[in-house]
Design a protein around this motif. Structure first.
Motif, PDB file in Angstrom:
ATOM      1  N   PRO A 605     -22.252 -14.282  14.509  1.00 22.89           N
ATOM      2  CA  PRO A 605     -22.631 -15.597  15.061  1.00 22.89           C
ATOM      3  C   PRO A 605     -23.706 -16.300  14.227  1.00 22.89           C
ATOM      4  N   LEU A 606     -23.465 -17.569  13.953  1.00 22.55           N
ATOM      5  CA  LEU A 606     -24.419 -18.435  13.264  1.00 22.55           C
ATOM      6  C   LEU A 606     -24.708 -19.640  14.148  1.00 22.55           C
ATOM      7  N   VAL A 607     -25.902 -20.207  13.995  1.00 22.84           N
ATOM      8  CA  VAL A 607     -26.273 -21.377  14.784  1.00 22.84           C
ATOM      9  C   VAL A 607     -27.057 -22.343  13.911  1.00 22.84           C
ATOM     10  N   SER A 608     -26.877 -23.628  14.166  1.00 19.72           N
ATOM     11  CA  SER A 608     -27.669 -24.682  13.527  1.00 19.72           C
ATOM     12  C   SER A 608     -28.607 -25.255  14.584  1.00 19.72           C
ATOM     13  N   ASP A 623     -34.042 -16.784  10.801  1.00 27.79           N
ATOM     14  CA  ASP A 623     -34.560 -16.163  12.025  1.00 27.79           C
ATOM     15  C   ASP A 623     -33.449 -16.018  13.058  1.00 27.79           C
ATOM     16  N   ARG A 624     -33.734 -15.211  14.086  1.00 26.43           N
ATOM     17  CA  ARG A 624     -32.758 -14.952  15.136  1.00 26.43           C
ATOM     18  C   ARG A 624     -33.032 -15.814  16.361  1.00 26.43           C
ATOM     19  N   LEU A 625     -31.957 -16.225  17.015  1.00 27.91           N
ATOM     20  CA  LEU A 625     -32.047 -17.011  18.245  1.00 27.91           C
ATOM     21  C   LEU A 625     -31.079 -16.409  19.257  1.00 27.91           C
ATOM     22  N   THR A 626     -31.583 -16.149  20.472  1.00 32.58           N
ATOM     23  CA  THR A 626     -30.749 -15.557  21.523  1.00 32.58           C
ATOM     24  C   THR A 626     -30.491 -16.591  22.607  1.00 32.58           C
ATOM     25  N   VAL A 627     -29.217 -16.781  22.937  1.00 30.43           N
ATOM     26  CA  VAL A 627     -28.805 -17.794  23.910  1.00 30.43           C
ATOM     27  C   VAL A 627     -27.873 -17.147  24.926  1.00 30.43           C
ATOM     28  N   SER A 628     -28.120 -17.449  26.215  1.00 25.36           N
ATOM     29  CA  SER A 628     -27.249 -16.958  27.281  1.00 25.36           C
ATOM     30  C   SER A 628     -26.234 -18.042  27.614  1.00 25.36           C
ATOM     31  N   ILE A 629     -24.955 -17.723  27.444  1.00 25.23           N
ATOM     32  CA  ILE A 629     -23.861 -18.661  27.719  1.00 25.23           C
ATOM     33  C   ILE A 629     -22.891 -17.995  28.673  1.00 25.23           C
ATOM     34  N   LEU A 630     -22.685 -18.632  29.829  1.00 27.51           N
ATOM     35  CA  LEU A 630     -21.807 -18.093  30.864  1.00 27.51           C
ATOM     36  C   LEU A 630     -22.242 -16.680  31.265  1.00 27.51           C
ATOM     37  N   GLU A 633     -25.439 -12.910  26.833  1.00 23.20           N
ATOM     38  CA  GLU A 633     -26.390 -13.221  25.761  1.00 23.20           C
ATOM     39  C   GLU A 633     -25.719 -13.097  24.391  1.00 23.20           C
ATOM     40  N   ILE A 634     -25.957 -14.117  23.553  1.00 24.15           N
ATOM     41  CA  ILE A 634     -25.435 -14.131  22.187  1.00 24.15           C
ATOM     42  C   ILE A 634     -26.616 -14.275  21.253  1.00 24.15           C
ATOM     43  N   THR A 635     -26.771 -13.342  20.331  1.00 25.70           N
ATOM     44  CA  THR A 635     -27.837 -13.422  19.333  1.00 25.70           C
ATOM     45  C   THR A 635     -27.226 -13.891  18.023  1.00 25.70           C
ATOM     46  N   ALA A 636     -27.728 -15.017  17.528  1.00 24.77           N
ATOM     47  CA  ALA A 636     -27.177 -15.622  16.312  1.00 24.77           C
ATOM     48  C   ALA A 636     -28.275 -15.817  15.275  1.00 24.77           C
ATOM     49  N   ARG A 637     -27.889 -15.842  14.016  1.00 22.01           N
ATOM     50  CA  ARG A 637     -28.827 -16.126  12.939  1.00 22.01           C
ATOM     51  C   ARG A 637     -28.848 -17.625  12.665  1.00 22.01           C
ATOM     52  N   ILE A 638     -30.041 -18.172  12.491  1.00 21.14           N
ATOM     53  CA  ILE A 638     -30.173 -19.605  12.212  1.00 21.14           C
ATOM     54  C   ILE A 638     -29.726 -19.849  10.767  1.00 21.14           C
ATOM     55  N   ALA A 639     -28.619 -20.597  10.619  1.00 24.56           N
ATOM     56  CA  ALA A 639     -28.070 -20.872   9.287  1.00 24.56           C
ATOM     57  C   ALA A 639     -28.593 -22.171   8.705  1.00 24.56           C
ATOM     58  N   SER A 640     -28.984 -23.114   9.560  1.00 22.45           N
ATOM     59  CA  SER A 640     -29.435 -24.419   9.045  1.00 22.45           C
ATOM     60  C   SER A 640     -30.277 -25.126  10.087  1.00 22.45           C
ATOM     61  N   THR A 661     -17.794 -18.183  17.207  1.00 22.56           N
ATOM     62  CA  THR A 661     -18.683 -17.614  18.223  1.00 22.56           C
ATOM     63  C   THR A 661     -18.253 -17.987  19.633  1.00 22.56           C
ATOM     64  N   LEU A 662     -17.771 -19.228  19.833  1.00 24.61           N
ATOM     65  CA  LEU A 662     -17.537 -19.733  21.186  1.00 24.61           C
ATOM     66  C   LEU A 662     -16.111 -20.202  21.455  1.00 24.61           C
TER      67      LEU A 662
END
Length: 840
Positions: A605-608, A623-630, A633-640, A661-662
């Protein structure tokens, strides 16, 4: 000679004090205005906050609220809720209400509403008030509608409404929804049906945007705050939101607190500015008492006796002004509530709040002491001979004792302002800016006086007289420049704020906003949606994006649940936010750091992330970002990192994930339609016929709602700023009054030498005109900077003032201050030389 006792000093002070406060009216007025403003703002803020706290159960609909989006709690979770007390469930979503049959007038056939499904236990607290009867649990085919919905659709009791696949009969009209404030911001009028009735509509599908709330009336053995904290800790990774009765409307509380703090700082700035008027007024009063003070000293009165007599006089008037301000500030909030109507979140009754009143009184006392001490110290320390020569000679400076007392008062004032502020840094910035402006204007005044003294004498008498007035003995040039500069700066500041707030809606938003936003489009029906939209408006521009909801539960090595307080500006950490995924950089965003993932990316998983959000959290690319969806928890690396252009009124997301990812999560899509507004009605009908479950948001209606909120904010700022402007005018009046004694002497001498009234008035008009022209540029720069700070830093809007209006306001303010200056000069023209010379 022994000092006068306090009783004797008061006897002399009382006999010398005029019943109408002659000479000290400016002191009374300035303190009254400042203290009344602070007391009113503080009392109103406290009243609203206390009312929100007292009505917490009604506003929330329970002692505890547990919320989630796009899903419902499991049977096991519901059973755990019931063990705490009585349970009520509601489901709320945006949905289109379609009128069946004819309505009154030119009512539209369908509008966007907030559709709410409730169970048989609703409401746990309070009562749902209806126009024609008493609320009872609803059948699956019944619906209650708000008065706004009734008016807009032109229907009443017994009418038919269609939501999705279901037909409803309007049972009654809602008069009062007890938990309305706790529901937050809405885009349309409300309609209430049963949970079974809501499910009949077919609007709740996998991926549909709806929110579920579970309200609990706790068993008396449980504490609401403790239960909330325990559940927050236990379910931190599931994306649930929790409220208790003491935090029933956190958004309203935050808005009231911040607006109250901002307005209080404006009031404090007005009080500080008025303090200069206080100083000038007291200086003018003591100048008129100069001969009496000198006589007392000749007769043996000590410096302490003089200070005691006139401190008692000034103190008595100051206390009366502060007391009057407190009385008005205490009784004013109910009047404001009555005039505001539905603008305020609640309508509190009359109640006295000691803390804001005591704080306002302390501010008034410190300001009175700080700004009356200099003229009182001069009267105490100057010898009798210097006082008798005061009309033509001025001595300045203070002894160490006076400087120490003034420094202590100033430090206490700053400490009080910072200690009572919710945001000390912001308060310090405002007070620092006010102090810097005062010092700058004072420096300009000193420089103008010195430059005027060194300039060659002009041949024209009026110009020579005007320049002489700027540097003659006893001149009040520095005070006049401070007064004129403050008044003009306040005029420019207010004009800049007003025009920028107006432009925020009338200029910026409409140029970039789409005509419609369509929600809950089935993800599998995107091509069909495009075909229908193009058929109605071939030139329409479509932007379609996936829509999900998620909660940021961690960033870097930090868990949000472990934070005692959210970072300043981290609004995106409060509850669930919209998230999406995209193979390409979304419209309305600019890449500022990192790289975008390839269109065929299939890795972890990647996230902007929004660049401003990243700065707030102190994280970046990698850096890592953790988000709870439905609930997962999804832990993604910040790509941009992206710069998001929030003013486009399109789809702007803090979080954009890589598609892999989604894509498999249940979700719907949303679309913006940019087209000619003439197609709005036809487009809405065609979309509802094809997709009964979609919600169509008319962006123009949203703009109107935002515009109404900005107008209310602008009016509140205008009222508070008007007090600051009155304070600036009071400073000008005080400066004119302080110079009256010496100007009276000059006027008498010039009239004795043959000067006419027109020449004297022309000289003063030219003097004020020169100062106004000189200060226009300074006031424009200072006022623009102050308005920019309020618009950009405080309210986070776009700085887009109307410079024509600002320049016109500056010119009007200059003419107004010039008129005030000349009005203050008129009494000097009628002074008789023989009488005035006998008083010199």
């Amino acid at each position: 000679m022994s000092r006068l006792v306090w009783r004797a000093a008061w006897r002399i002070a009382r006999r010398d004090l005029h019943l109408g406060f002659r000479g000290l009216r400016l002191l009374f007025l300035c303190l009254f205005l400042g203290v009344a403003t602070l007391a009113a703002i503080g009392s109103l803020t406290s009243a609203i906050t206390q009312e929100l706290r007292d009505r917490g159960r009604l506003i929330l609909g329970g002692d505890i609220e547990i919320g989630m989006t796009q899903r419902e709690a499991s049977l096991g979770d519901k059973q755990a809720f019931r063990q705490l007390g009585a349970l009520s469930q509601t489901i709320r979503m945006r949905a289109m209400a379609q009128r069946v049959g004819q309505g009154r007038g030119n009512a539209p056939p369908a509008i966007l509403t907030e559709l709410k499904g409730v169970d048989a236990a609703y409401p746990l607290y309070g009562a749902l008030a209806l126009r024609h009867g008493i609320y009872r649990p609803l059948d699956a085919g019944d619906i209650l509608i708000g008065d706004a919905l009734s008016q807009r659709l032109g229907i009443g009791r017994g009418a038919k409404l269609r939501y999705g696949d279901a037909l409803f009969i309007v049972r009654d009209i809602i008069v009062d929804e007890p938990d309305r404030l706790g529901e937050g911001f809405t885009l349309g009028p409300v309609a209430i049906t049963s949970l079974s009735g809501l499910r009949r509509t077919g609007l709740i599908q996998p991926g549909s945007l709806y929110s579920t709330k579970y309200r609990i009336r706790l068993d008396p053995r449980y504490d609401a705050a403790t239960v909330r904290k325990d559940w927050e800790k236990a379910r931190a990774g599931e994306g649930w939101t929790f409220k208790d009765r003491d935090r029933a409307a956190p958004g309203a509380n935050r808005f009231i607190d911040r607006m109250g703090q901002f307005l209080s700082l404006i009031g404090l700035a007005a009080l500080v500015i008025a303090g200069i008027g206080v100083s000038n007024g007291v200086a003018s009063y003591l100048a008129g008492k100069r001969n009496g003070i000198a006589t007392l000293k000749v007769l043996g009165a000590s410096a302490a006796d003089i200070a005691r007599i006139y401190r008692l006089q000034v103190g008595a008037v100051a206390l009366l002004g502060i007391a009057a301000g407190l009385v008005v500030g205490a009784v004013l909030p109910p009047l404001v509530v009555a005039l505001a109507g539905d603008v305020l979140p609640v309508s509190p009754g009359f109640r006295l709040f000691p803390l804001p009143l005591a704080t306002s009184a302390l501010y008034g006392l410190l300001i009175a002491f700080l700004f009356t001490f200099p003229p009182l110290a001069r009267a105490r320390t100057q010898p009798a001979a210097a006082l008798f020569r005061g009309a033509i000679e001025r001595r300045s400076g203070f002894d160490r004792r006076s400087l120490a007392a003034m420094t202590l008062a100033g430090l206490l004032l700053v400490a009080l302002a910072l200690g009572t502020a919710g945001d000390p840094l912001f308060s310090a910035a405002v007070l620092g800016a006010v102090g810097a402006v005062l010092l700058l204007l004072l420096g300009i005044g000193i420089a103008v006086r010195r430059i005027a003294r060194r300039l060659p004498r002009p041949r024209r008498p009026w110009l020579r007289l005007a320049l002489a007035n700027l540097h003659r003995p006893g001149s009040q040039t520095a005070a006049l420049i401070v007064a004129l500069g403050l008044a003009l700066t306040l005029f420019v500041t207010l004009a800049g704020i007003e025009t920028s707030l107006d432009a925020e809606i009338r200029q910026v938003v409409p140029k970039k906003a789409p005509a419609q936003i369509v929600l809950d489009i089935p993800a599998s029906q995107q091509q069909r949606f495009r075909t229908i939209a193009r058929a109605q408006a071939p030139e329409a521009q479509l932007n379609i994006v996936p829509v999900l909801r998620g909660t940021i539960t961690g960033y870097g090595d930090t868990r949000v649940a472990d934070l005692a307080q959210l970072p300043e500006g981290a609004w995106f950490l409060r509850g669930e936010r919209g998230v999406t995924y995209s193979a390409a950089l979304p419209e309305g965003s600019d890449l500022v750091a990192g790289t975008w993932w390839p269109t065929d990316y299939r890795g972890p998983p990647l996230v902007s992330l929004d660049a401003e959000a990243a700065r707030t959290l102190g994280i970046g690319v990698g850096d890592r970002l953790t988000v709870s969806i439905l609930g997962r928890e999804i832990t993604a690396r910040i790509a941009s990192l992206r710069k998001v252009n929030w003013d486009t009124m399109g789809f702007n997301y803090v979080l954009v994930f890589s598609p892999v990812t989604l894509q498999s999560a249940p979700h719907s899509v949303a679309a913006t339609i940019t087209m000619d507004p003439r197609h709005d009605t036809a487009m809405t009908r065609a979309l509802l016929a094809a997709f009964p479950g979609v919600s169509v948001i008319a962006v123009g209606d949203v703009i109107d709602q935002v515009g109404a909120i900005l107008t209310q904010m602008s009016r509140a700022i205008l009222v508070a700023a008007s007090v600051a402007i009155l304070a600036g005018i009071a400073v000008l009046v005080g400066a004119i009054a302080a110079a009256r004694q010496s100007r009276s002497y000059d006027s008498v001498i010039l009239k004795t030498l043959g000067a006419t009234r027109l020449q004297l008035l022309g000289g003063q008009a030219l003097e004020y005109g020169l100062l106004s022209v000189l200060l226009a540029v300074v006031a424009l720069a200072l006022g623009s900077a102050a308005a920019w700070f309020v618009i950009v830093q405080v309210f986070d809007f776009t700085w887009s003032p109307d410079w024509v209006v600002m320049l016109g306001t500056l010119a009007g303010g200059a003419f107004l201050t010039l008129g005030i200056g000349l009005a203050g000069a008129l009494p000097l023209l009628s002074v008789r030389p023989a009488r005035a010379l006998r008083q010199v």
